[in-house]
Structure formats: C-alpha cells, structure tokens
Enzyme design. Structure first.
Site, PDB file in Angstrom:
ATOM      1  N   HIS A 140       0.790  -1.247   0.000  1.00  0.00           N
ATOM      2  CA  HIS A 140       0.000   0.000   0.000  1.00  0.00           C
ATOM      3  C   HIS A 140       0.818   1.292   0.000  1.00  0.00           C
ATOM      4  CE1 HIS A 140       0.661  -1.066   4.146  1.00  0.00           C
ATOM      5  NE2 HIS A 140      -0.430  -1.787   4.276  1.00  0.00           N
ATOM      6  N   ASP A 160      -6.493  -4.068   0.340  1.00  0.00           N
ATOM      7  CA  ASP A 160      -6.209  -4.002   1.778  1.00  0.00           C
ATOM      8  C   ASP A 160      -7.518  -4.076   2.572  1.00  0.00           C
ATOM      9  OD1 ASP A 160      -5.040  -3.896   4.258  1.00  0.00           O
ATOM     10  OD2 ASP A 160      -4.363  -1.818   4.113  1.00  0.00           O
TER      11      ASP A 160
HETATM   12  C1  NCD Z   1      -4.697  -3.418   8.646  1.00  0.00           C
HETATM   13  C2  NCD Z   1      -5.476  -4.319   9.607  1.00  0.00           C
HETATM   14  O1  NCD Z   1      -6.500  -3.867  10.122  1.00  0.00           O
HETATM   15  O2  NCD Z   1      -5.106  -5.481   9.794  1.00  0.00           O
HETATM   16  N1  NCD Z   1      -5.048  -2.061   8.845  1.00  0.00           N
HETATM   17  C3  NCD Z   1      -4.850  -1.036   8.019  1.00  0.00           C
HETATM   18  O3  NCD Z   1      -5.120   0.115   8.390  1.00  0.00           O
HETATM   19  N2  NCD Z   1      -4.406  -1.202   6.785  1.00  0.00           N
HETATM   20  C4  NCD Z   1      -3.243  -3.670   8.820  1.00  0.00           C
HETATM   21  C5  NCD Z   1      -2.408  -3.307   7.611  1.00  0.00           C
HETATM   22  O4  NCD Z   1      -2.693  -3.684   6.473  1.00  0.00           O
HETATM   23  O5  NCD Z   1      -1.407  -2.665   7.804  1.00  0.00           O
HETATM   24 ZN    ZN Z   2      -3.182  -4.842   5.324  1.00  0.00          ZN
END
Ligand code: NCD
Ligand code: ZN
Length: 442
Positions: A233, A306
């Site tokens: 990301h 994500d």
């Molecule tokens: C993700 C999670 O909730 O597991 N959260 C996020 O904000 N992206 C963790 C991650 O992908 O870093």
């Molecule tokens: Zn993640």
C-alpha cells in the site's frame, strides 16, 4: 459448460463470442460458441467477460478474529466484488507465524471458502520453518515494522539479515508494511504535548517520511540478501521516488497501491472520522496525482484492496483508540471500473493491475488471464450499469466504507470459480467450501 454471447477480454483484443470450460479450465475461446458442444449453455447477454480479480492484500481474519470477518463472509464479499483469488494476511489471532498456525488456518479456510485463497505468513521463531512454510505453499512473508508481531526481534539487523537470506534462498518474497516505529514513537510523544486534534496527531505521527525511511531500510536489506522485497500500500510521492531510486541500483522491488490511496485524501477524515482511518493514512491530492502517474507509468505493479474489516463497536471508539482499516473487497472493482468508464484508465491496464500482474509476481498459477489452459476464474461485468455503493448491502461483516454513496459505473453480474458460478446478480449461488487453497510452488 459454454458461455455464449459474451465479449471476452484478451490482451490481444476483445472477442465477441464465448468460452468453453471443461474440468475447471478454459478450453476454448471462440467467435462461434454455437459450434461448441456442451452439457450446459449459459447466455452472457453481451456482457464483458474478464479474468477474475486477484487481490494480493486481504485480511480475511477468522480464527479468534471471526467477529470482524470469517473465511465465508470474506469470500462472499470477494465473489460480490468480482475477486476470485485473494492473498490472506498473517496478522490474525493466532498469528500465522508457524507451520502449525498456517495449517490450522488453511484447514479452516478450506471448509468455508467460495474462492481461492493463498496465504502470507509471518517469520517463524524457528528458522527451519522458513523452508517448511515455503514448502507448504505460502506466497511469502509479511512484516509490520511499526507493530511487530513475531516472537523474534527483526529490528535487530543481524537477525533480520538471517531471515531475509533464508527467504531469498527459498525463493519467496518478503512484503513490508512500510512504516518506521522509531519515527512514529518520537513524533507521537512530541505531538501529544501540543494542542492538536486526534486526527492531527494520527496524521502527524505517520508521515510520508516514515514510509520513505522504511523503504530505504528494507531495500537495503533486499540489496544485501538478494531477497525480493514487495512494498505494500504505497501512499506517497516520496515513497515512489525512493522505490524508483532503489530499483535503479538493481534491488528487486515490486509494490502495490490501493483504490483509497489513489482516490481519497485526508480531507475524508474530517467527514468520516474513524471510518476513513487507515494505515498508511490517506494523504494529499498531490499524492493521488503522483500515484496515478506511477500507475500509468508501470512503477506500481498491482492494485489491492487491503480489505481490513473491523467491528462497528471498534470503529466507534475515540479516534486514537479505534483500529485502522476498512473493508475493500466490494468496492475495489466498481470504483476502478468507474475510472475506466470515465476514460481515465484503460481497461487493459486495470486487468493487468488486478489480475495478470499479481498472478505473475506472486506465482499463483495459471490465473489472471482468459486463455486456453488457464483456470476458468471469470467475472461477467455490465460496464455501463450505474449504481450507488451501499455498505449496508455488503457481504462483509464490516458494513461501512469511505466510498459510501459513491456513484459508480460498472457492475459485476456473475463470478465464476473454476467454471462454476458462485455469484449471480448479488446472490451467492454456491455452497461453502467450493473454493480452494492455493499452495504455491517456488
Ligand atoms: C490493517 C489491519 O487492520 O489489519 N489495517 C490497516 O489500516 N491497513 C493492517 C495493515 O494492512 O497494515
Ligand atoms: Zn493490510
């Protein structure tokens, strides 16, 4: 099975005709599907047939986090979103940091999934398990340097080198959530002394500089050990420049970005509060612009959701206590198809970013393209249909989204796994367990 009256996407152009599927594989792409013999003939009604999406960054949760999401609900959400293969993240309870935990997760997933799932792991306490987990078919290892979850101390340079070397020897990538714990801690204590809002403290303690620092640090580890490093990301202009520089000196690096980092800015936080809280944080309009340019340029290798579901109660906590992340399986494809409909993105590029490229980079097998001999993981899309995103209708347990009420163009009508229809007009049409676990050969 023959699917006729479709517009079939190939990288050589769209074929008006159909596909024949046998034993889960595409056996024929044809301009005259009427000539093909079949037990079952489906009418695609002129809609566009694309390879199913491969989403390389998904938190399926389950196990002790099944109150947030489980393999079944996540796979329904994927099916509704046109995603036929996901790569699951290891930051679960228990953590996927051992062969035992990996096998338990695979077993649970097999019982429940409608789609294909491949797995990331965290680095195990026993070094010998790096090889065993690779043999079990993991995609690679994942690291969260800002929030380490392993039993071993990877902040220790020597230890990290040993593990990265082992990953390189086993031919698996290490994926990094690029953020830097020292930087975060320093900034947090400084910012908390000032009169700032919670949102300002959050944004201020995860600056682009922290992301860039982590990229420089792990690219160096990649250079020293020969390990393929994948950066998750990517959200900022500075990171893109850092990746370009490291690739320029020969480090093997790939990276991904997300629809939210491409399309949203930190202004959403004022409106949506914790529902737009995510790591890395949403940044500025200029970052959006730089990410689009890098996407079109080929620097960004794939788009991922994500998908990071949480419960409503968790998201209703005070801003700094609420977890980061939101669901994305059901919004990735429609928001990106909308960019295609508006003429900002070529369809070929979208298919490359969401199917063929993740398939090649993570070696998920004969997937990511509609081609004879490839797995019949397919989506049928009405690219003209206009609709509004309504998180209340999500299959995900997380019924919120920063894309709520977005007017989008392009709707998935059917999703097929190995030639079997698993979703038709928003209804799930297949039983639990029809999907499979992907074990990757490295
Ligand atoms: C993700 C999670 O909730 O597991 N959260 C996020 O904000 N992206 C963790 C991650 O992908 O870093
Ligand atoms: Zn993640």
């Amino acid at each position: 099975m023959v699917l006729k009256n479709a517009r079939v996407f190939t990288f050589q152009g769209i074929i008006t005709g159909g596909v024949a599927v046998d034993e889960g594989k595409v056996v024929k792409l044809s301009k005259e599907p009427e000539s093909l013999r079949a037990d079952e003939v489906l009418d695609a009604k002129g809609f566009l047939l694309l390879p199913g999406l491969i989403d390389a960054h998904v938190h399926m949760r389950d196990m002790q986090l099944s109150y947030k999401e489980d393999f079944y609900t996540a796979s329904c959400a994927a099916a509704a979103g046109g995603i036929t293969t996901v790569i699951d993240m290891p930051n679960t309870i228990p953590r996927t940091c051992s062969l035992k935990a990996l096998r338990e997760k695979m077993e649970e997933a097999k019982k429940k999934t409608l789609i294909n799932i491949a797995f990331y792991a965290g680095f195990p306490s026993k070094l010998t398990e790096v090889k065993q987990m690779t043999k079990e078919g993991i995609v690679g290892f994942k690291l969260y340097p800002h929030d380490p979850f392993e039993e071993i101390d990877l902040a220790n340079e020597e230890q990290a080198q040993i593990y990265f070397k082992a990953a390189a020897e086993n031919n698996v990538p290490v994926s990094i959530h690029p953020d830097d714990l020292e930087t975060i801690k320093k900034l947090q204590s400084k910012l908390k002394l000032q009169k700032l809002s919670d949102i300002e403290i959050f944004l201020g303690s995860h600056p682009a500089e922290s992301e860039r620092k982590a990229i420089a640090k792990y690219a160096e580890l990649g250079a020293k050990t020969g390990c393929h490093i994948h950066f998750c990301h990517i959200s900022s202009m500075e990171s893109l420049a850092a990746i370009k520089k490291e690739q320029g000196r020969g480090v093997k690096i790939t990276c991904e970005s997300t629809p939210h980092h491409l399309l949203l800015t930190k202004e959403e936080l004022e409106k949506l509060n914790t529902f737009a809280k995510v790591l890395p944080p949403l940044r500025s309009k200029n970052d959006n612009i730089a990410l689009w340019a890098a996407l079109l340029d080929g620097l960004i290798n794939m788009i991922v959701s994500d998908h990071a579901p949480h419960s409503l109660q968790e998201k209703q906590k005070p801003f700094l206590e609420a977890p980061s992340g939101f669901p994305g399986l059901e919004t990735l494809f429609p928001v990106m198809l909308t960019k295609v409909a508006h003429g900002d993105l070529r369809l070929e590029k979208l298919v490359e970013m969401t199917s063929s490229s993740p398939s090649k980079i993570f070696k998920v097998g004969n997937k990511g393209m509609l081609r004879e001999g490839y797995d019949a993981d397919m989506v049928l899309v009405d690219i003209k249909e206009k609709w509004k995103i309504d998180p209340e209708k999500f299959y995900s347990k997380s019924k919120f989204s920063p894309f709520k009420d977005w007017k989008v163009v392009g709707k998935v009508r059917n999703t097929f796994i190995n030639g079997s229809c698993i979703m038709s007009d928003d209804e799930i049409t297949a039983p639990k367990g029809i999907g499979s676990i992907i074990q990757i050969r490295h």
